[in-house]
Write a protein that holds these residues in place. Structure first.
Motif, PDB file in Angstrom:
ATOM      1  N   ASP A  62     -75.671 -18.565 -60.455  1.00 56.45           N
ATOM      2  CA  ASP A  62     -74.478 -19.434 -59.517  1.00 56.45           C
ATOM      3  C   ASP A  62     -73.906 -20.475 -60.561  1.00 56.45           C
ATOM      4  O   ASP A  62     -72.330 -20.793 -60.217  1.00 56.45           O
ATOM      5  CB  ASP A  62     -75.046 -19.976 -58.380  1.00 56.45           C
ATOM      6  N   SER A  63     -74.558 -20.976 -61.532  1.00 52.46           N
ATOM      7  CA  SER A  63     -74.207 -21.958 -62.506  1.00 52.46           C
ATOM      8  C   SER A  63     -72.942 -21.705 -63.418  1.00 52.46           C
ATOM      9  O   SER A  63     -72.315 -22.648 -63.672  1.00 52.46           O
ATOM     10  CB  SER A  63     -75.395 -22.480 -63.298  1.00 52.46           C
ATOM     11  N   VAL A  64     -72.805 -20.328 -63.356  1.00 55.04           N
ATOM     12  CA  VAL A  64     -71.705 -19.753 -64.272  1.00 55.04           C
ATOM     13  C   VAL A  64     -70.723 -18.809 -63.496  1.00 55.04           C
ATOM     14  O   VAL A  64     -69.733 -18.507 -64.108  1.00 55.04           O
ATOM     15  CB  VAL A  64     -72.238 -19.235 -65.367  1.00 55.04           C
ATOM     16  N   LYS A  65     -71.035 -18.409 -62.568  1.00 62.10           N
ATOM     17  CA  LYS A  65     -70.180 -17.334 -61.712  1.00 62.10           C
ATOM     18  C   LYS A  65     -68.845 -17.976 -61.598  1.00 62.10           C
ATOM     19  O   LYS A  65     -68.386 -19.065 -61.035  1.00 62.10           O
ATOM     20  CB  LYS A  65     -70.796 -17.133 -60.324  1.00 62.10           C
ATOM     21  N   GLY A  66     -67.724 -17.065 -61.744  1.00 65.81           N
ATOM     22  CA  GLY A  66     -66.349 -17.482 -61.787  1.00 65.81           C
ATOM     23  C   GLY A  66     -65.792 -18.200 -62.885  1.00 65.81           C
ATOM     24  O   GLY A  66     -64.587 -18.246 -62.951  1.00 65.81           O
ATOM     25  N   ARG A  67     -66.727 -18.594 -63.979  1.00 66.35           N
ATOM     26  CA  ARG A  67     -66.151 -19.304 -65.202  1.00 66.35           C
ATOM     27  C   ARG A  67     -66.637 -18.524 -66.384  1.00 66.35           C
ATOM     28  O   ARG A  67     -65.980 -18.401 -67.012  1.00 66.35           O
ATOM     29  CB  ARG A  67     -67.028 -20.526 -65.066  1.00 66.35           C
ATOM     30  N   PHE A  68     -67.733 -17.819 -66.295  1.00 66.71           N
ATOM     31  CA  PHE A  68     -68.077 -16.941 -67.876  1.00 66.71           C
ATOM     32  C   PHE A  68     -67.956 -15.581 -67.260  1.00 66.71           C
ATOM     33  O   PHE A  68     -68.052 -14.912 -65.977  1.00 66.71           O
ATOM     34  CB  PHE A  68     -69.486 -17.295 -67.821  1.00 66.71           C
ATOM     35  N   THR A  69     -67.550 -14.726 -68.202  1.00 65.56           N
ATOM     36  CA  THR A  69     -67.388 -13.365 -68.170  1.00 65.56           C
ATOM     37  C   THR A  69     -68.303 -12.649 -69.299  1.00 65.56           C
ATOM     38  O   THR A  69     -67.782 -12.818 -70.580  1.00 65.56           O
ATOM     39  CB  THR A  69     -66.008 -12.814 -68.090  1.00 65.56           C
ATOM     40  N   ILE A  70     -69.059 -11.803 -68.884  1.00 64.94           N
ATOM     41  CA  ILE A  70     -69.809 -10.786 -69.936  1.00 64.94           C
ATOM     42  C   ILE A  70     -69.243  -9.452 -70.005  1.00 64.94           C
ATOM     43  O   ILE A  70     -68.653  -8.957 -69.125  1.00 64.94           O
ATOM     44  CB  ILE A  70     -71.317 -10.745 -69.294  1.00 64.94           C
ATOM     45  N   GLN A  82     -67.174 -14.622 -72.603  1.00 64.58           N
ATOM     46  CA  GLN A  82     -66.005 -15.484 -72.287  1.00 64.58           C
ATOM     47  C   GLN A  82     -66.538 -16.624 -71.322  1.00 64.58           C
ATOM     48  O   GLN A  82     -66.599 -16.498 -70.237  1.00 64.58           O
ATOM     49  CB  GLN A  82     -64.627 -14.637 -71.973  1.00 64.58           C
ATOM     50  N   MET A  83     -66.291 -17.802 -71.938  1.00 68.84           N
ATOM     51  CA  MET A  83     -66.711 -19.087 -71.350  1.00 68.84           C
ATOM     52  C   MET A  83     -65.351 -19.913 -71.132  1.00 68.84           C
ATOM     53  O   MET A  83     -64.769 -20.174 -71.929  1.00 68.84           O
ATOM     54  CB  MET A  83     -67.583 -19.874 -71.862  1.00 68.84           C
ATOM     55  N   ASN A  84     -64.867 -20.094 -69.765  1.00 68.44           N
ATOM     56  CA  ASN A  84     -63.958 -20.829 -69.377  1.00 68.44           C
ATOM     57  C   ASN A  84     -64.370 -21.989 -68.405  1.00 68.44           C
ATOM     58  O   ASN A  84     -65.361 -22.168 -67.820  1.00 68.44           O
ATOM     59  CB  ASN A  84     -62.929 -19.970 -68.420  1.00 68.44           C
ATOM     60  N   SER A  85     -63.500 -22.930 -68.415  1.00 68.29           N
ATOM     61  CA  SER A  85     -63.784 -24.048 -67.318  1.00 68.29           C
ATOM     62  C   SER A  85     -64.932 -24.798 -67.897  1.00 68.29           C
ATOM     63  O   SER A  85     -65.695 -25.130 -67.076  1.00 68.29           O
ATOM     64  CB  SER A  85     -63.660 -23.944 -65.821  1.00 68.29           C
ATOM     65  N   MET A  86     -65.142 -25.075 -69.028  1.00 75.59           N
ATOM     66  CA  MET A  86     -66.603 -25.334 -69.479  1.00 75.59           C
ATOM     67  C   MET A  86     -66.957 -26.784 -69.145  1.00 75.59           C
ATOM     68  O   MET A  86     -65.938 -27.573 -69.111  1.00 75.59           O
ATOM     69  CB  MET A  86     -66.541 -25.105 -70.919  1.00 75.59           C
ATOM     70  N   LYS A  87     -68.048 -27.019 -68.976  1.00 78.12           N
ATOM     71  CA  LYS A  87     -68.530 -28.514 -68.498  1.00 78.12           C
ATOM     72  C   LYS A  87     -69.512 -28.863 -69.419  1.00 78.12           C
ATOM     73  O   LYS A  87     -70.130 -28.252 -70.209  1.00 78.12           O
ATOM     74  CB  LYS A  87     -69.123 -28.217 -67.261  1.00 78.12           C
ATOM     75  N   PRO A  88     -69.837 -30.291 -69.476  1.00 78.59           N
ATOM     76  CA  PRO A  88     -70.942 -30.692 -70.271  1.00 78.59           C
ATOM     77  C   PRO A  88     -72.127 -30.099 -70.123  1.00 78.59           C
ATOM     78  O   PRO A  88     -72.871 -30.213 -71.069  1.00 78.59           O
ATOM     79  CB  PRO A  88     -70.703 -32.247 -69.935  1.00 78.59           C
ATOM     80  N   GLU A  89     -72.464 -29.793 -69.051  1.00 81.96           N
ATOM     81  CA  GLU A  89     -73.774 -29.195 -68.841  1.00 81.96           C
ATOM     82  C   GLU A  89     -73.781 -27.861 -69.261  1.00 81.96           C
ATOM     83  O   GLU A  89     -74.938 -27.305 -69.145  1.00 81.96           O
ATOM     84  CB  GLU A  89     -74.220 -29.300 -67.166  1.00 81.96           C
ATOM     85  N   ASP A  90     -72.934 -27.354 -69.672  1.00 81.03           N
ATOM     86  CA  ASP A  90     -73.134 -25.930 -70.684  1.00 81.03           C
ATOM     87  C   ASP A  90     -73.621 -26.125 -71.854  1.00 81.03           C
ATOM     88  O   ASP A  90     -73.633 -25.191 -72.433  1.00 81.03           O
ATOM     89  CB  ASP A  90     -71.497 -25.339 -70.515  1.00 81.03           C
ATOM     90  N   THR A  91     -73.422 -27.351 -72.247  1.00 77.41           N
ATOM     91  CA  THR A  91     -74.235 -27.554 -73.602  1.00 77.41           C
ATOM     92  C   THR A  91     -75.564 -26.975 -73.720  1.00 77.41           C
ATOM     93  O   THR A  91     -76.632 -27.515 -73.109  1.00 77.41           O
ATOM     94  CB  THR A  91     -74.187 -29.247 -73.902  1.00 77.41           C
ATOM     95  N   ALA A  92     -75.835 -26.101 -74.790  1.00 73.38           N
ATOM     96  CA  ALA A  92     -77.056 -25.436 -74.969  1.00 73.38           C
ATOM     97  C   ALA A  92     -76.913 -24.667 -76.221  1.00 73.38           C
ATOM     98  O   ALA A  92     -75.880 -24.346 -76.797  1.00 73.38           O
ATOM     99  CB  ALA A  92     -77.255 -24.643 -73.774  1.00 73.38           C
ATOM    100  N   VAL A  93     -78.167 -24.094 -76.596  1.00 72.39           N
ATOM    101  CA  VAL A  93     -78.083 -22.978 -77.711  1.00 72.39           C
ATOM    102  C   VAL A  93     -77.906 -21.745 -76.770  1.00 72.39           C
ATOM    103  O   VAL A  93     -78.873 -21.625 -75.840  1.00 72.39           O
ATOM    104  CB  VAL A  93     -79.294 -23.086 -78.557  1.00 72.39           C
TER     105      VAL A  93
END
Length: 122
Positions: A62-70, A82-93
């Motif tokens: 749910d945290s990435v649905k609608g924003r990320f596409t595999i 493909q990562m769109n509409s990125m948020k600071p909480e997406d920061t990670a390895v």
């Protein structure tokens, strides 16, 4: 066993986009269900997306649905995110791994890449 190498990480502003790649070698990628995981500082690694080997169906947390596409390009033996509409909480390895999705959980098995850092910050 398939070997995986991620690339494409970097620094992006909130609301921006980034595309990660995961190149496979040693085996044909379309034999495997495969997905993306990430690990933020001080947190456990979590799976958030997977694409099936059988029918190409996709699943997302749910945290990435609608924003990320595999997606996968079997001719290039490469997995993408493909990562769109990125948020600071997406920061990670971010890691790719052979994995499958079942009952709201992403199960890794076998191969992992080395990871690529994604930082979302202004």
């Amino acid at each position: 066993q398939v070997q995986l190498v991620e690339s494409g990480g970097g620094l992006v502003q909130p609301g921006g986009s980034l595309r990660l790649s995961c190149a496979a070698s040693g085996s044909t990628l379309d034999y495997y269900s495969i997905g993306w995981f990430r690990q933020a500082p001080g947190q456990e690694r979590e799976g958030f997306s997977c694409i099936s080997s059988s029918d190409g169906s996709t699943d997302y947390a749910d945290s990435v649905k609608g924003r990320f596409t595999i997606s996968r390009d079997n001719a290039k033996n490469t997995l993408y995110l493909q990562m769109n509409s990125m948020k600071p909480e997406d920061t990670a390895v971010y890691y790719c791994a052979t994995s499958y999705y079942y009952s709201d959980y992403f199960y890794p098995f076998g191969s992992w890449g080395q990871g690529t850092q994604v930082t979302v910050s202004s």
